[in-house]
Design a protein around this motif. Sequence first.
Motif, PDB file in Angstrom:
ATOM      1  N   PHE A  33      -5.807  -1.260   0.892  1.00  0.00           N
ATOM      2  CA  PHE A  33      -6.360  -3.014   1.405  1.00  0.00           C
ATOM      3  C   PHE A  33      -5.674  -3.202   0.146  1.00  0.00           C
ATOM      4  O   PHE A  33      -4.712  -4.635   0.261  1.00  0.00           O
ATOM      5  CB  PHE A  33      -7.191  -3.687   1.720  1.00  0.00           C
ATOM      6  CG  PHE A  33      -7.533  -2.678   2.988  1.00  0.00           C
ATOM      7  CD1 PHE A  33      -6.973  -2.373   4.358  1.00  0.00           C
ATOM      8  CD2 PHE A  33      -9.085  -2.006   3.199  1.00  0.00           C
ATOM      9  CE1 PHE A  33      -6.981  -1.938   5.628  1.00  0.00           C
ATOM     10  CE2 PHE A  33      -9.542  -2.055   5.061  1.00  0.00           C
ATOM     11  CZ  PHE A  33      -8.926  -1.983   5.361  1.00  0.00           C
ATOM     12  N   GLU A  34      -5.854  -3.430  -1.059  1.00  0.00           N
ATOM     13  CA  GLU A  34      -5.549  -3.924  -2.269  1.00  0.00           C
ATOM     14  C   GLU A  34      -3.774  -3.766  -2.333  1.00  0.00           C
ATOM     15  O   GLU A  34      -3.386  -4.376  -2.901  1.00  0.00           O
ATOM     16  CB  GLU A  34      -6.434  -3.437  -3.181  1.00  0.00           C
ATOM     17  CG  GLU A  34      -7.700  -4.444  -3.538  1.00  0.00           C
ATOM     18  CD  GLU A  34      -8.523  -3.368  -4.682  1.00  0.00           C
ATOM     19  OE1 GLU A  34      -8.185  -3.451  -5.565  1.00  0.00           O
ATOM     20  OE2 GLU A  34     -10.107  -3.147  -4.569  1.00  0.00           O
ATOM     21  N   ALA A  35      -4.110  -2.515  -2.163  1.00  0.00           N
ATOM     22  CA  ALA A  35      -2.382  -1.804  -2.259  1.00  0.00           C
ATOM     23  C   ALA A  35      -1.277  -3.051  -1.478  1.00  0.00           C
ATOM     24  O   ALA A  35      -0.045  -3.278  -1.743  1.00  0.00           O
ATOM     25  CB  ALA A  35      -2.032  -0.432  -2.640  1.00  0.00           C
ATOM     26  N   GLN A  36      -2.126  -2.897   0.010  1.00  0.00           N
ATOM     27  CA  GLN A  36      -1.519  -2.870   0.902  1.00  0.00           C
ATOM     28  C   GLN A  36      -0.988  -5.133   0.244  1.00  0.00           C
ATOM     29  O   GLN A  36       0.313  -5.365   0.542  1.00  0.00           O
ATOM     30  CB  GLN A  36      -1.602  -3.065   1.993  1.00  0.00           C
ATOM     31  CG  GLN A  36      -1.299  -3.113   3.517  1.00  0.00           C
ATOM     32  CD  GLN A  36      -2.222  -3.314   4.708  1.00  0.00           C
ATOM     33  OE1 GLN A  36      -3.233  -3.126   4.224  1.00  0.00           O
ATOM     34  NE2 GLN A  36      -1.335  -3.577   5.797  1.00  0.00           N
ATOM     35  N   GLU A  37      -1.906  -5.936   0.082  1.00  0.00           N
ATOM     36  CA  GLU A  37      -2.138  -7.145  -0.271  1.00  0.00           C
ATOM     37  C   GLU A  37      -0.865  -7.331  -1.610  1.00  0.00           C
ATOM     38  O   GLU A  37       0.262  -8.149  -1.319  1.00  0.00           O
ATOM     39  CB  GLU A  37      -3.075  -7.889  -0.880  1.00  0.00           C
ATOM     40  CG  GLU A  37      -4.351  -7.758   0.242  1.00  0.00           C
ATOM     41  CD  GLU A  37      -5.373  -8.233  -0.251  1.00  0.00           C
ATOM     42  OE1 GLU A  37      -5.421  -8.957  -1.507  1.00  0.00           O
ATOM     43  OE2 GLU A  37      -6.299  -8.190   1.133  1.00  0.00           O
ATOM     44  N   ARG A  38      -0.592  -5.907  -2.037  1.00  0.00           N
ATOM     45  CA  ARG A  38       0.572  -6.686  -3.652  1.00  0.00           C
ATOM     46  C   ARG A  38       1.728  -5.798  -2.566  1.00  0.00           C
ATOM     47  O   ARG A  38       2.816  -6.675  -3.387  1.00  0.00           O
ATOM     48  CB  ARG A  38       0.233  -5.900  -4.023  1.00  0.00           C
ATOM     49  CG  ARG A  38      -1.646  -6.386  -5.186  1.00  0.00           C
ATOM     50  CD  ARG A  38      -0.994  -4.873  -6.851  1.00  0.00           C
ATOM     51  NE  ARG A  38      -1.465  -3.623  -6.234  1.00  0.00           N
ATOM     52  CZ  ARG A  38      -2.552  -3.169  -6.794  1.00  0.00           C
ATOM     53  NH1 ARG A  38      -3.915  -3.843  -6.976  1.00  0.00           N
ATOM     54  NH2 ARG A  38      -2.937  -2.035  -5.870  1.00  0.00           N
ATOM     55  N   ALA A  39       1.616  -5.259  -1.873  1.00  0.00           N
ATOM     56  CA  ALA A  39       2.996  -4.950  -1.236  1.00  0.00           C
ATOM     57  C   ALA A  39       3.568  -6.174  -0.537  1.00  0.00           C
ATOM     58  O   ALA A  39       2.973  -6.532   0.164  1.00  0.00           O
ATOM     59  CB  ALA A  39       3.108  -3.252  -0.741  1.00  0.00           C
ATOM     60  N   THR A  40       5.068  -6.526  -0.527  1.00  0.00           N
ATOM     61  CA  THR A  40       5.880  -7.939  -0.096  1.00  0.00           C
ATOM     62  C   THR A  40       5.979  -7.366   1.012  1.00  0.00           C
ATOM     63  O   THR A  40       5.949  -7.850   2.330  1.00  0.00           O
ATOM     64  CB  THR A  40       6.530  -7.923  -0.521  1.00  0.00           C
ATOM     65  OG1 THR A  40       7.197  -6.707  -0.589  1.00  0.00           O
ATOM     66  CG2 THR A  40       6.823  -8.583  -1.935  1.00  0.00           C
ATOM     67  N   GLU A  41       5.796  -5.701   1.762  1.00  0.00           N
ATOM     68  CA  GLU A  41       6.580  -5.436   2.905  1.00  0.00           C
ATOM     69  C   GLU A  41       5.548  -4.076   3.183  1.00  0.00           C
ATOM     70  O   GLU A  41       5.007  -3.309   1.889  1.00  0.00           O
ATOM     71  CB  GLU A  41       7.406  -4.371   3.293  1.00  0.00           C
ATOM     72  CG  GLU A  41       8.226  -6.396   3.495  1.00  0.00           C
ATOM     73  CD  GLU A  41      10.146  -5.671   3.333  1.00  0.00           C
ATOM     74  OE1 GLU A  41      10.325  -4.537   3.868  1.00  0.00           O
ATOM     75  OE2 GLU A  41      10.846  -6.823   2.919  1.00  0.00           O
ATOM     76  N   ALA A  42       5.155  -3.771   4.764  1.00  0.00           N
ATOM     77  CA  ALA A  42       3.817  -2.791   4.237  1.00  0.00           C
ATOM     78  C   ALA A  42       4.815  -1.535   4.534  1.00  0.00           C
ATOM     79  O   ALA A  42       4.728  -0.139   4.005  1.00  0.00           O
ATOM     80  CB  ALA A  42       4.390  -2.078   6.080  1.00  0.00           C
ATOM     81  N   GLU A  43       6.297  -1.212   4.509  1.00  0.00           N
ATOM     82  CA  GLU A  43       6.574  -0.365   4.184  1.00  0.00           C
ATOM     83  C   GLU A  43       6.668   0.375   2.069  1.00  0.00           C
ATOM     84  O   GLU A  43       7.008   1.105   1.858  1.00  0.00           O
ATOM     85  CB  GLU A  43       8.312  -0.134   4.296  1.00  0.00           C
ATOM     86  CG  GLU A  43       8.982   0.023   5.683  1.00  0.00           C
ATOM     87  CD  GLU A  43       9.055  -1.343   6.399  1.00  0.00           C
ATOM     88  OE1 GLU A  43       8.413  -2.090   5.861  1.00  0.00           O
ATOM     89  OE2 GLU A  43       9.136  -0.999   7.715  1.00  0.00           O
ATOM     90  N   ASN A  44       5.788  -1.205   1.326  1.00  0.00           N
ATOM     91  CA  ASN A  44       6.889  -0.544   0.218  1.00  0.00           C
ATOM     92  C   ASN A  44       5.130  -0.720  -0.297  1.00  0.00           C
ATOM     93  O   ASN A  44       4.874  -0.518  -1.767  1.00  0.00           O
ATOM     94  CB  ASN A  44       6.597  -2.278  -0.155  1.00  0.00           C
ATOM     95  CG  ASN A  44       8.531  -1.942   0.026  1.00  0.00           C
ATOM     96  OD1 ASN A  44       9.513  -1.599   0.413  1.00  0.00           O
ATOM     97  ND2 ASN A  44       9.203  -4.399  -0.474  1.00  0.00           N
ATOM     98  N   VAL A  45       4.413   0.261   0.508  1.00  0.00           N
ATOM     99  CA  VAL A  45       2.646   0.192   0.338  1.00  0.00           C
ATOM    100  C   VAL A  45       3.158   1.538  -0.722  1.00  0.00           C
ATOM    101  O   VAL A  45       3.713   2.431  -0.043  1.00  0.00           O
ATOM    102  CB  VAL A  45       2.028   0.650   1.257  1.00  0.00           C
ATOM    103  CG1 VAL A  45       0.464   1.123   1.222  1.00  0.00           C
ATOM    104  CG2 VAL A  45       1.542  -0.878   1.950  1.00  0.00           C
ATOM    105  N   PRO A  46       1.984   2.145  -1.810  1.00  0.00           N
ATOM    106  CA  PRO A  46       2.895   3.180  -1.996  1.00  0.00           C
ATOM    107  C   PRO A  46       2.876   3.912  -1.927  1.00  0.00           C
ATOM    108  O   PRO A  46       0.969   4.215  -1.125  1.00  0.00           O
ATOM    109  CB  PRO A  46       1.488   3.332  -3.817  1.00  0.00           C
ATOM    110  CG  PRO A  46       1.443   1.415  -4.334  1.00  0.00           C
ATOM    111  CD  PRO A  46       1.415   0.999  -2.797  1.00  0.00           C
ATOM    112  N   PRO A  47       2.963   5.567  -1.151  1.00  0.00           N
ATOM    113  CA  PRO A  47       2.831   6.664   0.246  1.00  0.00           C
ATOM    114  C   PRO A  47       1.462   7.155  -1.070  1.00  0.00           C
ATOM    115  O   PRO A  47       0.590   7.930  -0.176  1.00  0.00           O
ATOM    116  CB  PRO A  47       4.044   7.353  -0.309  1.00  0.00           C
ATOM    117  CG  PRO A  47       4.166   7.070  -1.225  1.00  0.00           C
ATOM    118  CD  PRO A  47       3.737   5.546  -1.779  1.00  0.00           C
TER     119      PRO A  47
END
Length: 418
Positions: A33-47
């Motif tokens: 969830f922390e990584a999701q907040e930092r990413a501007t878009e859903a596709e940009n969440v680190p895999p």
Amino acid sequence: MIHSLFLINSSGDIFLEKHWKSVVSRSVCDYFFEAQERATEAENVPPVIPTPHHYLLSVYRHKIFFVAVIQTEVPPLFVIEFLHRVVDTFQDYFGVCSEPVIKDNVVVVYEVLEEMLDNGFPLATESNILKELIKPPTILRTVVNTITGSTNVGDQLPTGQLSVVPWRRTGVKYTNNEAYFDVIEEIDAIIDKSGSTITAEIQGVIDACVKLTGMPDLTLSFMNPRLLDDVSFHPCVRFKRWESERILSFIPPDGNFRLLSYHVSAQNLVAIPVYVKHSISFRDSSSLGRFEITVGPKQTMGKTIEGVIVTSQMPKGVLNMSLTPSQGTHTFDPVTKMLSWDVGKINPQKLPSLKGTMSLQAGASKPDENPTINLQFKIQQLAISGLKVNRLDMYGEKYKPFKGIKYMTKAGKFQVRT
């Protein structure tokens, strides 16, 4: 290997979890969830997200995050490929893979996941083997199960599971024997201000729907197989034959499957099928700006470009837009600053354009950079790489099957800088 799987919707709720070894606490998803907040878009969440005691590997499809929890180090692409296989299996079983559908069929979902992994290691990932183990849900079967208390689990082991070709069941019979192949290519490109290509690559797949009686042996040959680079095959393909002759030789699974996926990254081989003429200007002193874009076909071999959608994230200083499209419909959201123009088909004789003015914040300085334009489109009966199937032959059976090949090109991440 894979300890647990969490399914998370776009609003951040865990709506399904499955554990194969020991139960892993939901709190492990806090790192995600922390990584999701930092990413501007859903596709940009680190895999891949490392945590003190686990690794979180995820894929994002159909507005759902599929997050696998790993405790030991494993090849990440192995897990990511498995997660994609899970999504494809759900799609094959239920028609669509979405949160409501998964919730409605939660029993079947758990049964399928139980068969796909054994103690955290992949076991049965072939769709037709899974369908013999766990029957796909139908309205009649659901009613019968509710009344009798039985489940969708099959009574017998799949017939092909112990054979040399575990992907194909024995005793397959059809009244109409047919084999269809879809060559689908996605073009990812970044075009600069002057119209030159910065990067361009093609991700291609050949999807098959084979309904043939008995145990047919197929060979598929191409006009120009050297185009194919970085190829990944279904286990049914005989790799030695491909290496020596560049011919696909295989005993196909029954039903739908992905025969191969490939990658074309050589810039000179990637033709750009559309162009965008743009004129976007902001003046320092004025509270008005000019906006004009035109979309046209280029290198499409005479095929029609359809399903064209143009989107652009406008700068924060743009309050509103007054635009007139020559075709299609457009919307501008003053809150998110997102402009969307649904063009439809492109007629080469009368190119679609969108013209008008932008209202800017009074006294605000000119934006640092112009917006980028994103395109979506489809071209039927064209593989943009130039790949062509030469012939499809069948051995080992006496009947003559019906054969069909379809080509399609669509936009992946297609961006034009202004």
